[in-house]
Design a protein around this motif. Structure first.
Motif, PDB file in Angstrom:
ATOM      1  N   PHE A 296       0.549  -1.226  -0.006  1.00 13.33           N
ATOM      2  CA  PHE A 296      -0.072   0.003   0.092  1.00 13.33           C
ATOM      3  C   PHE A 296       0.975   1.517  -0.008  1.00 13.33           C
ATOM      4  O   PHE A 296       0.425   2.322  -0.134  1.00 13.33           O
ATOM      5  N   SER A 297       2.215   1.132   0.280  1.00  8.76           N
ATOM      6  CA  SER A 297       3.217   2.521   0.195  1.00  8.76           C
ATOM      7  C   SER A 297       2.863   2.958  -0.986  1.00  8.76           C
ATOM      8  O   SER A 297       3.313   4.161  -1.251  1.00  8.76           O
ATOM      9  N   ALA A 298       2.919   2.164  -1.999  1.00  8.86           N
ATOM     10  CA  ALA A 298       2.835   2.683  -3.095  1.00  8.86           C
ATOM     11  C   ALA A 298       1.763   3.868  -3.800  1.00  8.86           C
ATOM     12  O   ALA A 298       1.767   4.746  -4.530  1.00  8.86           O
ATOM     13  N   PHE A 299       0.679   3.489  -2.906  1.00  8.99           N
ATOM     14  CA  PHE A 299      -0.626   4.567  -2.861  1.00  8.99           C
ATOM     15  C   PHE A 299      -0.519   5.568  -1.887  1.00  8.99           C
ATOM     16  O   PHE A 299      -0.943   6.733  -1.757  1.00  8.99           O
ATOM     17  N   LEU A 303       2.958   5.428   4.542  1.00  7.57           N
ATOM     18  CA  LEU A 303       3.094   4.097   5.442  1.00  7.57           C
ATOM     19  C   LEU A 303       4.430   3.689   5.348  1.00  7.57           C
ATOM     20  O   LEU A 303       4.900   2.889   6.429  1.00  7.57           O
ATOM     21  N   GLU A 304       5.045   3.924   4.424  1.00  7.66           N
ATOM     22  CA  GLU A 304       6.547   3.346   4.421  1.00  7.66           C
ATOM     23  C   GLU A 304       7.372   3.983   5.474  1.00  7.66           C
ATOM     24  O   GLU A 304       8.360   3.484   6.142  1.00  7.66           O
ATOM     25  N   GLU A 305       7.196   5.087   5.638  1.00  8.52           N
ATOM     26  CA  GLU A 305       8.070   5.786   6.770  1.00  8.52           C
ATOM     27  C   GLU A 305       7.529   5.523   8.282  1.00  8.52           C
ATOM     28  O   GLU A 305       8.424   5.327   9.155  1.00  8.52           O
ATOM     29  N   MET A 306       6.014   5.267   8.296  1.00  5.79           N
ATOM     30  CA  MET A 306       5.619   5.216   9.693  1.00  5.79           C
ATOM     31  C   MET A 306       5.444   3.727   9.898  1.00  5.79           C
ATOM     32  O   MET A 306       5.902   3.204  11.212  1.00  5.79           O
ATOM     33  N   TYR A 307       5.251   2.892   9.138  1.00  9.29           N
ATOM     34  CA  TYR A 307       5.317   1.476   9.329  1.00  9.29           C
ATOM     35  C   TYR A 307       5.909   0.451   8.311  1.00  9.29           C
ATOM     36  O   TYR A 307       5.136  -0.201   7.300  1.00  9.29           O
ATOM     37  N   PRO A 308       7.227   0.545   7.840  1.00  6.22           N
ATOM     38  CA  PRO A 308       8.051  -0.145   6.752  1.00  6.22           C
ATOM     39  C   PRO A 308       7.705  -1.580   7.090  1.00  6.22           C
ATOM     40  O   PRO A 308       8.078  -2.345   8.156  1.00  6.22           O
ATOM     41  N   ASN A 309       7.230  -2.118   5.910  1.00  2.00           N
ATOM     42  CA  ASN A 309       7.050  -3.598   5.868  1.00  2.00           C
ATOM     43  C   ASN A 309       6.619  -4.441   6.663  1.00  2.00           C
ATOM     44  O   ASN A 309       6.909  -5.446   7.368  1.00  2.00           O
ATOM     45  N   MET A 310       5.587  -3.939   7.193  1.00  8.64           N
ATOM     46  CA  MET A 310       4.673  -4.492   8.527  1.00  8.64           C
ATOM     47  C   MET A 310       3.331  -5.085   8.092  1.00  8.64           C
ATOM     48  O   MET A 310       2.683  -4.659   7.211  1.00  8.64           O
ATOM     49  N   PRO A 311       3.142  -6.305   8.619  1.00  6.21           N
ATOM     50  CA  PRO A 311       1.873  -6.885   8.085  1.00  6.21           C
ATOM     51  C   PRO A 311       0.570  -6.003   8.341  1.00  6.21           C
ATOM     52  O   PRO A 311       0.490  -5.339   9.553  1.00  6.21           O
ATOM     53  N   MET A 312      -0.456  -6.362   7.516  1.00  4.58           N
ATOM     54  CA  MET A 312      -1.688  -5.664   7.677  1.00  4.58           C
ATOM     55  C   MET A 312      -3.022  -6.350   7.801  1.00  4.58           C
ATOM     56  O   MET A 312      -2.710  -7.759   7.629  1.00  4.58           O
ATOM     57  N   LYS A 313      -4.006  -6.128   8.222  1.00  6.11           N
ATOM     58  CA  LYS A 313      -5.150  -6.688   8.228  1.00  6.11           C
ATOM     59  C   LYS A 313      -6.327  -5.679   7.878  1.00  6.11           C
ATOM     60  O   LYS A 313      -6.533  -4.623   8.199  1.00  6.11           O
ATOM     61  N   PHE A 314      -7.495  -6.201   7.355  1.00  8.52           N
ATOM     62  CA  PHE A 314      -8.675  -5.382   7.151  1.00  8.52           C
ATOM     63  C   PHE A 314     -10.149  -5.959   7.920  1.00  8.52           C
ATOM     64  O   PHE A 314     -10.117  -7.429   7.775  1.00  8.52           O
ATOM     65  N   SER A 389      -8.485   8.625   8.361  1.00 10.06           N
ATOM     66  CA  SER A 389      -7.157   8.295   8.012  1.00 10.06           C
ATOM     67  C   SER A 389      -6.301   8.884   9.085  1.00 10.06           C
ATOM     68  O   SER A 389      -6.442   9.905   9.673  1.00 10.06           O
ATOM     69  N   ALA A 390      -5.458   7.717   9.779  1.00  9.02           N
ATOM     70  CA  ALA A 390      -4.395   8.240  10.695  1.00  9.02           C
ATOM     71  C   ALA A 390      -3.105   8.088  10.255  1.00  9.02           C
ATOM     72  O   ALA A 390      -2.019   8.625  10.714  1.00  9.02           O
ATOM     73  N   VAL A 391      -2.905   8.118   8.648  1.00 16.88           N
ATOM     74  CA  VAL A 391      -1.775   8.248   7.987  1.00 16.88           C
ATOM     75  C   VAL A 391      -1.887   9.217   7.074  1.00 16.88           C
ATOM     76  O   VAL A 391      -1.143   9.386   5.867  1.00 16.88           O
ATOM     77  N   GLY A 392      -2.792  10.428   6.970  1.00 16.09           N
ATOM     78  CA  GLY A 392      -2.823  11.575   6.404  1.00 16.09           C
ATOM     79  C   GLY A 392      -3.742  11.308   5.047  1.00 16.09           C
ATOM     80  O   GLY A 392      -4.264  10.131   4.723  1.00 16.09           O
ATOM     81  N   THR A 393      -3.888  12.243   4.470  1.00 17.97           N
ATOM     82  CA  THR A 393      -4.874  12.142   3.000  1.00 17.97           C
ATOM     83  C   THR A 393      -4.207  11.466   1.978  1.00 17.97           C
ATOM     84  O   THR A 393      -2.888  11.574   1.952  1.00 17.97           O
ATOM     85  N   PHE A 394      -4.823  10.824   1.102  1.00 15.88           N
ATOM     86  CA  PHE A 394      -4.499  10.128  -0.058  1.00 15.88           C
ATOM     87  C   PHE A 394      -5.717  10.038  -1.124  1.00 15.88           C
ATOM     88  O   PHE A 394      -6.835   9.890  -0.613  1.00 15.88           O
ATOM     89  N   GLN A 395      -5.278   9.593  -2.113  1.00 13.79           N
ATOM     90  CA  GLN A 395      -6.398   9.468  -3.330  1.00 13.79           C
ATOM     91  C   GLN A 395      -6.818   8.291  -3.083  1.00 13.79           C
ATOM     92  O   GLN A 395      -6.110   6.872  -3.424  1.00 13.79           O
ATOM     93  N   VAL A 396      -8.211   7.914  -2.640  1.00  8.69           N
ATOM     94  CA  VAL A 396      -8.480   6.482  -2.624  1.00  8.69           C
ATOM     95  C   VAL A 396      -8.746   5.655  -3.838  1.00  8.69           C
ATOM     96  O   VAL A 396      -8.730   4.553  -3.715  1.00  8.69           O
ATOM     97  N   GLN A 397      -9.038   6.555  -4.983  1.00  6.13           N
ATOM     98  CA  GLN A 397      -9.246   5.810  -6.248  1.00  6.13           C
ATOM     99  C   GLN A 397      -7.934   4.932  -6.682  1.00  6.13           C
ATOM    100  O   GLN A 397      -7.957   4.022  -7.295  1.00  6.13           O
ATOM    101  N   SER A 401      -8.179  -0.844  -7.369  1.00  6.34           N
ATOM    102  CA  SER A 401      -7.824  -2.282  -8.169  1.00  6.34           C
ATOM    103  C   SER A 401      -7.497  -3.147  -7.139  1.00  6.34           C
ATOM    104  O   SER A 401      -8.036  -4.329  -7.095  1.00  6.34           O
ATOM    105  N   ILE A 402      -6.753  -2.816  -5.894  1.00  9.73           N
ATOM    106  CA  ILE A 402      -6.333  -3.761  -4.982  1.00  9.73           C
ATOM    107  C   ILE A 402      -7.688  -4.117  -4.292  1.00  9.73           C
ATOM    108  O   ILE A 402      -7.882  -5.471  -3.712  1.00  9.73           O
TER     109      ILE A 402
END
Length: 416
Positions: A296-299, A303-314, A389-397, A401-402
């Motif tokens: 998700f850091s590509a979008f 995320l890469e700065e706050m939680y690098p390479n850490m597992p996630m869940k939804f 969001s706890a990681v700032g704003t971003f483009q949800v669009q 795809s993911i």
């Protein structure tokens, strides 16, 4: 009250079901208790004869030809023809200074019985049944006496046969009415009108009106309402009118309205069952990516700065119960789903990342497979919006795809 679920049993269905009913009735009639008979008869060249018949035992009662048919605005009619029975018993005779006794055998043939059953419902929605009418006729009774003076009884057997015919005709209807009231009606009162579906929900299928009989079928209107086992609340909408097509070719028909499905949605929502989690273990092995922050850091660069390479869940949940409609194309609804993303910290605790709102067109197809009613869902493209969001704003669009992939490859197969 309109029903949420309806059932139709046609003549073909009654033909199939009546086999069990006839077996029960045959067993009941075989237990007829007949009274002792006594009387006087004047016999030519003998004079006045006093006779007694006692210990009448019914050995067999067979119902080879029978049918159950619906009777408009009443219920059901049971017609029996060519039934036969066999009895035996003891006799005593006294005339002048002569006394004797022996046994006799009685064969009853061509018994015709017609029973009309009135169907209804009580205040709890359970079915009721009563005998509306009953008639029985016997066209042939043959009695044969044995013993030293059996010949004497055989001289006036017609008198005995006539009395036995009348007693049997009355007793058959008495026993039928007693059996319907004591056995069938008592049994119907024990039938439950609610059932537990699973650990969270139940269903109410009580009658909302007495069963309707027509010349071709028997129709029953059921409540068809799901409810939460933890707390049953009032449904905030009423069932729409529901009617069958004019079809009677099959044995049994079922009909369900949107009320049936929508109360299920409310019940599962109230029970907290509409929650679904997507974890790393659920991702198919052939996907080629892991459910972690690097994907998700590509979008979301933060995320890469706050939680690098850490597992996630939804965690997916429905803020409101889904509401569906039934149309010519089938069942469709547009559920709103909240998707909360978490990062899994080294101590296994969860830190919230962002909360998305997902809106998606969903259609459902109901079918029958191997005797079971089954359903399958098909989903359209998801519309996303960011709720928190706890990681700032971003483009949800950019996540479109993911998220589409996760729901179609993980969530949908599990739902189906």
């Amino acid at each position: 009250t309109n029903p949420g679920f309806v059932v139709r049993i046609t003549q073909a269905g009654l033909d199939y079901a009546h086999q069990q009913g006839m077996a029960i009735l045959e067993k009941e009639l075989a237990q007829l208790k007949l009274p002792d008979i006594s009387g006087d008869s004047r016999v030519l060249r003998v004079g006045k004869v006093h006779y007694e018949l006692s210990r009448l035992r019914l050995r067999d009662f067979h119902l080879p030809y029978s049918r159950i048919t619906p009777v408009s605005n009443v219920g059901l009619q049971v017609s029996i023809s060519n039934a036969f029975a066999e009895l035996d018993g003891d006799w005593r005779v006294k005339f002048l200074f002569v006394r004797d006794h022996g046994s006799f055998n009685l064969k009853v043939e061509n018994v015709y019985i017609k029973i009309t059953l009135r169907l209804g419902s009580d205040t709890t929605g359970k079915p009721t049944i009563s005998t509306s009418a009953c008639s029985a006729s016997i066209s042939k009774v043959r009695v044969l006496f044995s013993g030293k003076l059996g010949w004497l009884y055989n001289l006036f057997h017609s008198v005995i046969e006539s009395r036995l015919r009348k007693i049997l005709e009355d007793k058959v209807c008495d026993n039928v009415a007693k059996s319907v009231h004591n056995d069938l009606q008592t049994y119907l009162q024990t039938l439950p009108v609610t059932a537990r579906i699973d650990g969270k929900t139940g269903i109410d299928y009580s009658l909302v009106a007495p069963p309707r009989a027509t010349a071709q079928s028997l129709d029953a209107d059921l409540k068809g309402e799901f409810y939460s086992l933890a707390h049953r609340s009032t449904v905030p909408f009423s069932p729409l009118p529901l009617a069958f097509l004019s079809d009677h070719d099959r044995m049994v028909y079922f009909g369900a309205s949107s009320y049936f499905f929508n109360t299920a949605g409310i019940a599962y929502h109230e029970a907290g069952a509409l929650v679904f989690e997507i974890t790393e273990a659920m991702i198919p092995k052939d996907v080629g990516f892991r459910l972690d922050t690097s994907v998700f850091s590509a979008f979301i660069p933060q995320l890469e700065e706050m939680y690098p390479n850490m597992p996630m869940k939804f965690r997916l949940s429905a803020p409101t119960a889904p509401f569906l409609t039934i149309g010519p194309g089938g069942i469709s609804f547009q559920p709103i789903v909240d998707a909360q993303a978490y990062v899994i910290l080294p101590d296994s605790s969860l830190a919230p990342l962002f909360l998305l709102s997902l809106v998606r067109n969903v259609s459902a197809v109901i079918n029958v497979r191997s005797g079971h009613i089954v359903g399958s869902l098909d989903v359209g493209r998801i519309r996303l919006s960011l709720k928190d969001s706890a990681v700032g704003t971003f483009q949800v669009q950019s996540l479109q795809s993911i998220i589409n992939y996760l729901t179609s490859r993980v969530v949908l197969p599990r739902l189906n």
